[in-house]
Design an enzyme around this catalytic site. Sequence first.
Site, PDB file in Angstrom:
ATOM      1  N   GLN A   1       6.970   2.274 -18.802  1.00 38.96           N
ATOM      2  CA  GLN A   1       8.317   1.698 -18.829  1.00 38.96           C
ATOM      3  C   GLN A   1       8.578   0.795 -20.032  1.00 38.96           C
ATOM      4  O   GLN A   1       9.662   0.861 -20.624  1.00 38.96           O
ATOM      5  CB  GLN A   1       8.614   0.953 -17.522  1.00 38.96           C
ATOM      6  CG  GLN A   1       9.344   1.859 -16.541  1.00 38.96           C
ATOM      7  CD  GLN A   1       9.646   1.195 -15.212  1.00 38.96           C
ATOM      8  OE1 GLN A   1       9.450   0.000 -15.030  1.00 38.96           O
ATOM      9  NE2 GLN A   1      10.111   1.982 -14.281  1.00 38.96           N
TER      10      GLN A   1
ATOM     11  N   ARG B   1       8.292   9.116 -17.910  1.00 41.70           N
ATOM     12  CA  ARG B   1       8.979   8.016 -17.219  1.00 41.70           C
ATOM     13  C   ARG B   1       8.166   7.596 -15.995  1.00 41.70           C
ATOM     14  O   ARG B   1       8.572   7.763 -14.862  1.00 41.70           O
ATOM     15  CB  ARG B   1      10.386   8.438 -16.905  1.00 41.70           C
ATOM     16  CG  ARG B   1      11.140   8.351 -18.221  1.00 41.70           C
ATOM     17  CD  ARG B   1      12.542   8.721 -18.130  1.00 41.70           C
ATOM     18  NE  ARG B   1      13.300   7.894 -19.054  1.00 41.70           N
ATOM     19  CZ  ARG B   1      14.585   8.034 -19.260  1.00 41.70           C
ATOM     20  NH1 ARG B   1      15.262   8.920 -18.589  1.00 41.70           N
ATOM     21  NH2 ARG B   1      15.205   7.263 -20.113  1.00 41.70           N
TER      22      ARG B   1
ATOM     23  N   ASP C   1       9.744   2.838 -23.125  1.00 41.99           N
ATOM     24  CA  ASP C   1      10.789   3.831 -22.879  1.00 41.99           C
ATOM     25  C   ASP C   1      11.978   3.605 -23.825  1.00 41.99           C
ATOM     26  O   ASP C   1      12.920   2.901 -23.498  1.00 41.99           O
ATOM     27  CB  ASP C   1      11.199   3.727 -21.407  1.00 41.99           C
ATOM     28  CG  ASP C   1      12.193   4.793 -20.990  1.00 41.99           C
ATOM     29  OD1 ASP C   1      12.702   5.519 -21.866  1.00 41.99           O
ATOM     30  OD2 ASP C   1      12.468   4.894 -19.787  1.00 41.99           O
TER      31      ASP C   1
ATOM     32  N   SER D   1      15.521   4.677 -22.532  1.00 40.29           N
ATOM     33  CA  SER D   1      16.216   3.717 -21.675  1.00 40.29           C
ATOM     34  C   SER D   1      16.718   2.517 -22.467  1.00 40.29           C
ATOM     35  O   SER D   1      17.862   2.092 -22.292  1.00 40.29           O
ATOM     36  CB  SER D   1      15.289   3.236 -20.555  1.00 40.29           C
ATOM     37  OG  SER D   1      15.049   4.278 -19.644  1.00 40.29           O
TER      38      SER D   1
ATOM     39  N   TYR E   1      15.113  13.766 -13.683  1.00 40.23           N
ATOM     40  CA  TYR E   1      16.175  14.223 -14.570  1.00 40.23           C
ATOM     41  C   TYR E   1      17.090  15.207 -13.856  1.00 40.23           C
ATOM     42  O   TYR E   1      16.750  15.748 -12.809  1.00 40.23           O
ATOM     43  CB  TYR E   1      15.585  14.908 -15.802  1.00 40.23           C
ATOM     44  CG  TYR E   1      14.988  13.967 -16.798  1.00 40.23           C
ATOM     45  CD1 TYR E   1      15.803  13.099 -17.530  1.00 40.23           C
ATOM     46  CD2 TYR E   1      13.623  13.942 -17.019  1.00 40.23           C
ATOM     47  CE1 TYR E   1      15.249  12.240 -18.455  1.00 40.23           C
ATOM     48  CE2 TYR E   1      13.069  13.079 -17.953  1.00 40.23           C
ATOM     49  CZ  TYR E   1      13.886  12.229 -18.679  1.00 40.23           C
ATOM     50  OH  TYR E   1      13.350  11.386 -19.596  1.00 40.23           O
TER      51      TYR E   1
HETATM   52  P1  NAD Z   1      19.829  11.535 -19.260  1.00 40.25           P
HETATM   53  O1  NAD Z   1      20.167  10.719 -20.454  1.00 40.25           O
HETATM   54  O2  NAD Z   1      18.930  12.706 -19.405  1.00 40.25           O
HETATM   55  O3  NAD Z   1      21.200  12.048 -18.623  1.00 40.25           O
HETATM   56  C1  NAD Z   1      22.244  11.150 -18.331  1.00 40.25           C
HETATM   57  C2  NAD Z   1      22.796  11.439 -16.957  1.00 40.25           C
HETATM   58  O4  NAD Z   1      23.594  12.621 -16.997  1.00 40.25           O
HETATM   59  C3  NAD Z   1      21.757  11.666 -15.878  1.00 40.25           C
HETATM   60  O5  NAD Z   1      21.965  10.754 -14.828  1.00 40.25           O
HETATM   61  C4  NAD Z   1      22.014  13.102 -15.445  1.00 40.25           C
HETATM   62  O6  NAD Z   1      21.749  13.310 -14.062  1.00 40.25           O
HETATM   63  C5  NAD Z   1      23.476  13.248 -15.756  1.00 40.25           C
HETATM   64  N1  NAD Z   1      23.978  14.632 -15.806  1.00 40.25           N
HETATM   65  C6  NAD Z   1      23.379  15.754 -16.287  1.00 40.25           C
HETATM   66  N2  NAD Z   1      24.176  16.816 -16.129  1.00 40.25           N
HETATM   67  C7  NAD Z   1      25.323  16.380 -15.551  1.00 40.25           C
HETATM   68  C8  NAD Z   1      26.529  17.011 -15.130  1.00 40.25           C
HETATM   69  N3  NAD Z   1      26.711  18.322 -15.279  1.00 40.25           N
HETATM   70  N4  NAD Z   1      27.486  16.242 -14.553  1.00 40.25           N
HETATM   71  C9  NAD Z   1      27.295  14.921 -14.385  1.00 40.25           C
HETATM   72  N5  NAD Z   1      26.182  14.270 -14.751  1.00 40.25           N
HETATM   73  C10 NAD Z   1      25.209  14.992 -15.328  1.00 40.25           C
HETATM   74  O7  NAD Z   1      19.244  10.630 -18.101  1.00 40.25           O
HETATM   75  P2  NAD Z   1      18.660   9.154 -18.187  1.00 40.25           P
HETATM   76  O8  NAD Z   1      19.768   8.205 -18.296  1.00 40.25           O
HETATM   77  O9  NAD Z   1      17.637   9.120 -19.238  1.00 40.25           O
HETATM   78  O10 NAD Z   1      17.961   8.939 -16.775  1.00 40.25           O
HETATM   79  C11 NAD Z   1      17.805   9.921 -15.796  1.00 40.25           C
HETATM   80  C12 NAD Z   1      17.126   9.321 -14.575  1.00 40.25           C
HETATM   81  O11 NAD Z   1      15.834   8.846 -14.886  1.00 40.25           O
HETATM   82  C13 NAD Z   1      17.858   8.132 -13.998  1.00 40.25           C
HETATM   83  O12 NAD Z   1      17.769   8.218 -12.601  1.00 40.25           O
HETATM   84  C14 NAD Z   1      17.065   6.972 -14.417  1.00 40.25           C
HETATM   85  O13 NAD Z   1      17.209   5.866 -13.557  1.00 40.25           O
HETATM   86  C15 NAD Z   1      15.687   7.544 -14.359  1.00 40.25           C
HETATM   87  N6  NAD Z   1      14.790   6.756 -15.185  1.00 40.25           N
HETATM   88  C16 NAD Z   1      13.539   6.462 -14.705  1.00 40.25           C
HETATM   89  C17 NAD Z   1      12.672   5.698 -15.460  1.00 40.25           C
HETATM   90  C18 NAD Z   1      11.310   5.344 -14.966  1.00 40.25           C
HETATM   91  O14 NAD Z   1      11.006   5.559 -13.836  1.00 40.25           O
HETATM   92  N7  NAD Z   1      10.461   4.809 -15.817  1.00 40.25           N
HETATM   93  C19 NAD Z   1      13.048   5.270 -16.709  1.00 40.25           C
HETATM   94  C20 NAD Z   1      14.319   5.593 -17.177  1.00 40.25           C
HETATM   95  C21 NAD Z   1      15.162   6.352 -16.409  1.00 40.25           C
END
Ligand code: NAD
Length: 377
Positions: free
Chosen positions: A125, A120, A128, A131, A228
Amino acid sequence: ASVIFVAREGAGEDRVAASPETVKRLSAMDFAIVVEAGAGAASGIADSDFEAAGARIGSRADAATADIVLRVNRPTTPDIASYKSGAIVFASMDPYGNEAALAEMARAGLTTFAMELMPRITRAQPMDVLSSQANLAGYRAVIDAAHEYGRALPMMMTAAGTVPAAKVFVMGAGVAGLQAIATARRLGAVVSATDVRPAAKEQVASLGAKFIAVEDEEFKAAETAGGYAKQMSEAYQAKQAALVAEHIAKQDIVITTALIPGRPAPRLVTRAMLASMKAGSVAVDLAVERGGNIEGSVKGSITTIGGVKVLGYANVPGRVAASASALYAKNLFAFLETMVSKETRAFAVDPDDELVKATMLTHGGQVVHPNFADASA
Ligand code: NAD
């Protein structure tokens, strides 16, 4: 020219790994593209649309001629047998816990890329898939919940009386969760959300939802360098569960999206919590395919637990197939494009590229990815 084969996916998968737009752009890059007949049908793309974009419509037998195979899901055993040794396969490979399948692809001499392992970083991006697909899953989760909920989501003040706004609680405020929050807000619900990553707090607030979490020292440190979630301590989970239990009892709709990469989904909602909700409430478990955030949720079906309908739909992005395919196809195209020389138009996989290193599962008869290398032994 290298031959690209776009596979028709198996039962239960309405998405397709190419779109007329990406076929057109790949054709312009001198690839010869064969699309398996009917591959786009469930995503609203007719064979003739692919043909007009420059593809030839073929059959499964054409897979044997492919240098590159584009797929949504990991190939099955018969698929693998139909590809030539040395073929390069791009798909969502669901590698964790499926080491035997990885070994099988290695033995077949396939070079395989797991799109969901894309790092990520800014450069990646556009590639991805997690996402692009999670965003649509978050949207669809709210639509599915609203459909099953016997009441309206927005507050309605009418001559016949007032319908109160529904209360929606989103657990996990990553990509899917944030889109669920935004969608529920657009439908007029009163929305709250929780996450274990401190960075989520501001994002939740900026969407107009209330943030619910135990904000202690562990919480403040609970994010990995990759952005993450970390596995939280038992003590934290107990405190958070108590707060959540109290909050959930007042909610009409709960949508859970919590995942931890490479691990089973955390259990966030117990049967007792469901039973505390009003009859007719709805819960959606977007993590059901990874073990589930909700106790008793069943992959692929709707169950009623404590008077609450628990939706365990599998492959939720596939329930918005046309949109999901369009974005997934663009993600794959963006990755392929990095492998084509701008000067010579030659296609080559650069083993030193960080995107290749992060996503390549098998190559040269071996499972080469460090997270899974044991499986080839
Ligand atoms: P994910 O699908 O792995 O998890 C979904 C969400 O569940 C996450 O926000 C995680 O913190 C949350 N979670 C895990 N355990 C939990 C618990 N016990 N209680 C409550 N919530 C819990 O995550 P995701 O949606 O793929 O994205 C994670 C992060 O990465 C986000 O901040 C997102 O913005 C970021 N991201 C960055 C990029 C980039 O920079 N290119 C791209 C995509 C996502």
